[in-house]
Write an enzyme that holds these catalytic residues in place. Structure first.
Site, PDB file in Angstrom:
ATOM      1  CG  ASN A 294     -35.810  42.316 -21.801  1.00 23.94           C
ATOM      2  OD1 ASN A 294     -36.648  43.558 -21.286  1.00 23.94           O
ATOM      3  ND2 ASN A 294     -35.511  41.431 -20.876  1.00 23.94           N
ATOM      4  CD  GLU A 295     -33.140  42.719 -17.241  1.00 24.81           C
ATOM      5  OE1 GLU A 295     -33.628  43.364 -16.432  1.00 24.81           O
ATOM      6  OE2 GLU A 295     -32.986  41.527 -17.153  1.00 24.81           O
TER       7      GLU A 295
ATOM      8  CB  CYS B 183     -36.811  37.409 -19.548  1.00 26.74           C
ATOM      9  SG  CYS B 183     -35.797  38.158 -18.465  1.00 26.74           S
TER      10      CYS B 183
ATOM     11  CD  GLU C  34     -41.402  39.058 -18.743  1.00 29.02           C
ATOM     12  OE1 GLU C  34     -40.346  38.133 -19.216  1.00 29.02           O
ATOM     13  OE2 GLU C  34     -40.858  39.857 -17.923  1.00 29.02           O
TER      14      GLU C  34
END
Length: 688
Positions: free
Chosen positions: A410-411, A273, A71
């Protein structure tokens, strides 16, 4: 005995048999001294028996088992692995387009440049006085790191609007130098066209310096007599010529080497993120990161304003490290590419229950995001006669990248995520049923949202579920058997982001790394359900981090592989092909602190046993290989000594804690020895 320096061995009160064994080991790097030394504290408990059942071969270990997650956080891309040394090379940072630059003399910012999606450039003009210079200076990312006798390629898109030739002086400077001249390398480029063209020159640095700067001057004879001279500059760039694989738009060699040395099975990118963005407008869009590098639009980094205590207002994504480069990097380090794409949602942490922050959950509104997923498969795998396959081919890779996996979202968690994901799954199954789809269980390692996430992924038919856990030591201590009782039907597990930290010590240290090593035994023992894993985050610049702990730390010239890195490497390089059943008493956590796993390596015809002693006491063990009459007389043992609890490797001391390998002796089918305290030991043995 592990670490950069061998511990002393006490020869006093030692019987003949023990003495002879010690002498045998001396050839493996041990230091013998006859003086009295302090012995490690040893448990008074009886010998612990670990039995490896060689008569059974368990689940196949996926090649993707031990992987990497990248990331762009902690200046991992621009200012990190992406080897560009100029910050804000196209003057697109905002609100200040001169961020990273100092300008002097007659400099004008303009926005009608040759690249549609990067329209800004600067016009240098005569200052009107022969003794006053016009130019600009770039500070780089925390300075510009240059190595002695290394070559650097300076390039710039330039023109002379009036068609009259001008010169550009290019200098490497040391702003802090006490010498007569700040510049220590210089070249002159003649610009002679009224049309935009790219010019370049290779410069050699005569010294090593981590905080150099790049200085540019406009110069022309007309300026000496008060005449006018004009020069336009755009996409000002500086790369080392010695990039990974020699790529012109390349990556920093030492940082990629660290990835290559891990031998990863999977490479997940570009986040994290940043895939979501703080808002939909600033989400990561892969289509903006392919094609000519000069025309890839700038994007605001999601980590730019996130933490007011680690503020980074000049943290942007140039797009120079884009999806083509990510796929190429995965191929070059031997890992399967695993891209992550946006599911029509901005970051939930920053937007929580704001429905308006996300794309409406309808097939029509989500269509562009769904098309991004379908088109990405074409970019990675499509023929050169397809739209996106042709783009890949034009960039230099006509062969497909053979992408197999895709993470969607993603999350994310809850109904916001579930009601959007279903449209993606339906479309992808129809367009590309061969692609393995990975969904998310959210940011929690357990609890209501975690359970709802797993239930939704089962219902929607995801192939793997991405679990994340950045947790303290006590969580890892209580989770050493996490996957033993997971259901064996439905989606498999991708432990996509995890790291251990201590209470009040949210940074890298050996004391946390030893618990990661222990926890990874449960990942390995349960390889039938755990198919992929990745420590996170991957990179951090020592002067620009937002999050820690991290796997690899670096500055402008140096790199430090953390103790956690060596834990990951020991597993990844000793992956084996099949799990082997291992029997060990399941004691209450903290009673003896020993955890183990075993695998069979079909290619090497070896058993690999990993044993981690998390306790503060040395402990006697016997590893018995049931089903084997006689082991080979000698095997190998690698040790990672984590007994110095708060120590870790740094860019100043990169080898403070590294694995050491030595020979281990066997008797019939057994290895018997004393495990050092806080130590990860890895054994490789063969049958005789």
């Amino acid at each position: 005995m592990a670490g950069a320096e061998m511990k002393n061995i006490n020869l006093k009160n030692m019987n003949l048999k023990t003495f002879l064994l010690v002498v045998a080991f001396a050839g493996s790097g041990f230091t013998l001294r006859a003086e009295q030394t302090e012995q490690p504290k040893q448990s008074e408990k009886s010998e612990k028996i670990i039995t490896v059942n060689t008569k059974q071969v368990g689940a196949q270990i996926k090649p993707t088992m031990w992987g990497l997650f990248f990331e762009d956080i902690n200046y991992a891309a621009d200012g990190g692995i992406y080897a560009e040394l100029v910050k804000n090379r196209s003057f697109e940072f905002h609100p200040d387009h001169y961020m990273g630059w100092s300008v002097f003399g007659n400099v004008e910012l303009r926005n009608d440049g040759p690249f549609e999606r990067n329209p800004h450039y600067v016009r240098l003009g005569s200052s009107g006085h022969a003794a006053k210079w016009t130019g600009l200076q770039n500070e780089g990312f925390f300075g510009i790191g240059l190595k002695r006798d290394a070559d650097y390629r300076f390039s710039v898109w330039a023109r002379v609007p009036d068609g009259k030739a001008a010169k550009l002086i290019v200098q490497f400077i040391d702003q802090s130098s006490q010498q007569e001249h700040q510049e220590f390398a210089q070249q002159v480029i003649s610009i002679d066209s009224r049309e935009w063209r790219q010019y370049e020159v290779v410069m050699r640095s005569p010294q090593t310096i981590d905080n150099a700067q790049l200085r540019l001057f406009l110069v022309d004879e007309r300026m000496q007599t008060g005449g006018n001279c004009t020069l336009d500059l755009e996409h000002i760039s500086l790369f080392p010529t010695d990039t990974w694989m020699g790529e012109r738009n390349g990556l920093r060699r030492d940082l990629v080497q660290a990835l290559y040395d891990l031998q990863p099975g999977i490479f997940r990118f570009p986040g994290g993120c940043i895939v979501e963005g703080a808002d939909i407008e600033t989400r990561y869009q892969w289509k903006n990161t392919v094609g000519p590098v000069e025309n890839r639009p700038l994007n605001e980094n999601r980590w730019e304003y996130t933490f007011n205590y680690r503020f980074a207002p000049d943290y942007f994504q140039s797009g120079g490290l884009g999806f083509y480069e990510y796929f190429l990097l995965a191929e070059q380090i031997g890992a399967e590419p695993l891209p992550v794409l946006n599911v029509g949602m901005a970051c939930q942490f920053q937007n929580w229950e704001q429905e308006s922050a996300h794309v409406p959950a309808t097939a029509e509104e989500l269509r562009p995001f769904i098309d991004d997923c379908i088109d990405l498969v074409e970019f990675a795998n499509g023929g050169v006669d397809t739209k996106w396959g042709a783009v890949r081919a034009q960039m230099g890779h006509p062969e497909p990248f053979n992408m197999k996996y895709l993470a969607i979202g993603n999350e994310q968690w809850g109904e916001f995520y579930f009601e959007r994901l279903k449209f993606f799954v339906e479309a992808m199954r129809k367009a590309h049923p061969e692609i393995v789809i990975i969904g998310s269980s959210g940011p929690d390692s357990e609890g209501e949202n975690f359970d709802l996430g797993w239930a939704a992924m089962r219902e929607q038919g995801a192939d793997l579920v991405d679990e994340h856990y950045y947790r303290p030591v006590d969580w890892f201590q209580k989770s050493m058997y996490r996957y033993d009782d997971y259901p064996r039907t439905g989606p498999a597990v991708f432990a996509g982001e995890y790291a251990c930290h201590d209470a009040g010590k949210k940074w890298n240290h050996a004391g946390a790394s030893i618990y990661e090593a222990a926890f990874m035994t449960t990942l390995e023992r349960n390889a039938d359900i755990v198919h992929m894993t990745a420590y996170a985050p991957l990179f951090a610049h020592v002067k620009g981090w937002q999050w820690r702990p991290d796997l690899i730390w670096f500055d402008n010239l140096r790199v430090a592989r953390s103790v956690s890195y060596y834990v990951q490497q020991m597993y990844a390089r000793n992956r084996g092909t099949h799990v082997v059943p291992i029997e060990m008493e399941r004691t209450p956590v903290g009673e003896d602190g020993i955890f183990a796993s075993a695998v069979w390596d079909d290619a090497a015809k070896e058993w690999i046993v990993k044993v981690v002693n998390t306790s503060t006491e040395a402990q006697a063990i016997k590893i018995m290989f049931d089903g084997v009459t006689q082991l080979a007389d000698r095997g190998t043992v690698q040790r990672l000594d984590c007994s110095d609890y708060e120590l870790d490797n740094t860019v100043e001391e990169p080898l403070a804690i590294v694995p050491n390998e030595s020979t281990i002796l066997s008797v019939q089918n057994t290895i018997a020895e004393t495990l050092p305290a806080k130590c990860f030991s890895l054994y490789r043995v063969k049958a005789k």
